[in-house]
Every structure is written in structure tokens, then in C-alpha cells.
Design a protein around this motif. Sequence first.
Motif, PDB file in Angstrom:
ATOM      1  N   PRO A 110      -8.630  -3.805  -1.280  1.00 17.73           N
ATOM      2  CA  PRO A 110      -9.153  -2.615  -0.366  1.00 17.73           C
ATOM      3  C   PRO A 110     -10.507  -2.312  -0.622  1.00 17.73           C
ATOM      4  N   GLU A 111     -10.909  -1.658   0.077  1.00 21.99           N
ATOM      5  CA  GLU A 111     -12.421  -1.068  -0.117  1.00 21.99           C
ATOM      6  C   GLU A 111     -12.935  -0.450  -1.334  1.00 21.99           C
ATOM      7  N   THR A 112     -14.026  -0.362  -1.817  1.00 24.38           N
ATOM      8  CA  THR A 112     -14.371   0.184  -3.100  1.00 24.38           C
ATOM      9  C   THR A 112     -15.155   1.464  -2.987  1.00 24.38           C
ATOM     10  N   THR A 113     -15.082   2.167  -4.027  1.00 16.92           N
ATOM     11  CA  THR A 113     -15.830   3.448  -3.932  1.00 16.92           C
ATOM     12  C   THR A 113     -17.316   3.305  -4.659  1.00 16.92           C
ATOM     13  N   LEU A 140     -10.178  -3.481   3.701  1.00 22.25           N
ATOM     14  CA  LEU A 140     -11.436  -3.870   4.355  1.00 22.25           C
ATOM     15  C   LEU A 140     -11.123  -4.312   5.650  1.00 22.25           C
ATOM     16  N   ARG A 154       0.680  -1.092   0.203  1.00 24.34           N
ATOM     17  CA  ARG A 154       0.102   0.048   0.090  1.00 24.34           C
ATOM     18  C   ARG A 154       0.886   1.047   0.088  1.00 24.34           C
ATOM     19  N   TRP A 172      -5.477   2.417  -4.930  1.00 21.51           N
ATOM     20  CA  TRP A 172      -5.355   2.773  -3.564  1.00 21.51           C
ATOM     21  C   TRP A 172      -6.269   4.365  -3.164  1.00 21.51           C
ATOM     22  N   LYS A 183      -8.923   6.841  -2.803  1.00 22.71           N
ATOM     23  CA  LYS A 183     -10.088   6.713  -2.346  1.00 22.71           C
ATOM     24  C   LYS A 183     -11.137   8.059  -2.827  1.00 22.71           C
ATOM     25  N   ARG A 184     -10.351   9.293  -2.611  1.00 24.33           N
ATOM     26  CA  ARG A 184     -11.294  10.324  -3.176  1.00 24.33           C
ATOM     27  C   ARG A 184     -10.409  11.798  -3.115  1.00 24.33           C
ATOM     28  N   GLU A 195      -7.324  11.438  -0.465  1.00 21.16           N
ATOM     29  CA  GLU A 195      -7.497  10.299   0.677  1.00 21.16           C
ATOM     30  C   GLU A 195      -7.235   9.094   0.006  1.00 21.16           C
ATOM     31  N   LYS A 219      -7.365   4.473   0.316  1.00 23.06           N
ATOM     32  CA  LYS A 219      -8.056   3.460   0.761  1.00 23.06           C
ATOM     33  C   LYS A 219      -7.341   2.694   1.841  1.00 23.06           C
ATOM     34  N   GLU A 220      -8.018   2.027   2.906  1.00 25.77           N
ATOM     35  CA  GLU A 220      -7.420   1.153   3.691  1.00 25.77           C
ATOM     36  C   GLU A 220      -8.083  -0.306   3.620  1.00 25.77           C
TER      37      GLU A 220
END
Length: 250
Positions: free
Chosen positions: A230-233, A218, A60, A132, A134-135, A213, A215-216
Motif C-alpha cells: 500500500p501507499e506510504t506516508t 497504489l 485490507r 493500513w 494512513k493518518r 483514515e 491506506k489504499e
Amino acid sequence: MLGPKKNPGRRRRDEAEKPFWISFSDLMTALMVLFLVAMAVALLNVTQGLRQMDDARLQRESGISTCLQDIAQITRQKSFAGVQLRGQTLEFGSLAEFPKDSHQLDLQRAHFLREFVPQLLDMARTPACQTWLKRFVVDGYASPEGSYLYNLNLSLARSQRVLCVLLDAKAPNAPSAEDRQAIRELFFVGGSSFNAAILNQPEKSRRVELRLEFKEPLPSCNPATPDCKPETTPSIPWDEDFTCPLAARS
């Protein structure tokens, strides 16, 4: 012949007890060996889990570092001189400053943002960033003049104005429909009032910045699982309403 008499009964009793104690000691030894084997297996699993977690963390960090380096390359272009990447925040300086008590952007600054953001989105689609990222958070700021709540609303309106500029489909250099969709999904707005005002420089405090930002993994994701992702948007439905609801301040 005289001498001490042997007790045959006691000898027979000792001989009868010896097999029992030998069997009991063997049983305890076997149980101890099983215990040590179980502990060794458990310790090995824990060690492997920690190693995999460390590998995921390093992967990461490496991906984020590559993503930030790619974005930093954009800021070195002549056409985007004045933009700086500090940590995980893009600072625009005078390129995204606002007049006092206003959330309006002049045509030159609006044109710049519509030129810069599509380049940023191209980088966001690269493997290193896409995995990675996120936004993007558009943080609005205000100078210390006026009340906290008044400036909180003003700083939020400034960050909203940036999205209005980017999503204006009728602008001369409007981003493509694909980029506008990505802006809707990846860009968030936030207002900080004058909490991050630049000391003794109110004109530089009336600004917006773009914070990245990442992602971490899950929380329920097992690092030992090969498909750990990792988490999805979540996707945001598309609509054709490009009207900016922000009115000019009186």
C-alpha cells in the motif's frame, strides 16, 4: 453394351480438389483450437487477477478491522471512560469540548489528550494498524451561533489547538519525542464550521473528534506482484519549534 458413359475428366478433377479442401478444413480447425486456447489463457489470467484483487481487499478489510478492535480496547479502559469509537471516528464527548467562542482547552482536557494519544500511537505501531493506517484527522466543530466563515475559522483553530497541546514539549505529561514526531507525521487538522452541529445542544457542538483514515493499494500496483504494497506516508522533517501560533481570542 450400352449404358451411360462415365466422364473420366470430371472424376480426376474432383480427386484433385479433395486434398485442397481437406487441408483447408484442417487449417481452420487448428486456428479455432489456437483461438480457444488463447481465450482460455486470457480468461485464466483475468480470473486469477480478480481473485488476487479480492484477496488483497479481504486482507485490507481484515487488517483494518483488527486495528479498530485494538483501538476500541483502549476506550474501554477506566481512565479513558467517555471516549467512544463509532465506525472509524473517535468521539471524546465532554472530554474535548470548548467554551463558546474559544479554541482554548482547560488543563484537565489538555492533560487527558496527552495521556490518551500516546496509547493510541502504540496501537498505530502494531502490524495490523501500521500496514493500513494512513493518518488521524483532528476534525474541529462549532455551534451554529455566528456566521459560517467565522465558525469555520474557529473550528479549524480548535483542531489546531489539539496539536499545540500534544506537541508542547514543556507540558508536565508531554508525550515522548518519538510520539511527538509520530503526531507530526500522522495527525492532520480540519475544520467543519457548524456543518455537523448537534441539534439543540450547542455546548456539545463545540468539540473535536479524531477520524481514522486508511491506506489504499497504489493505483499502479499490480496485485499479481508479490511485493505489492500500500501507499506510504512521507516523513516530515523534525524541528525544535514548539511555539503555538494560536493567540487567545479577544
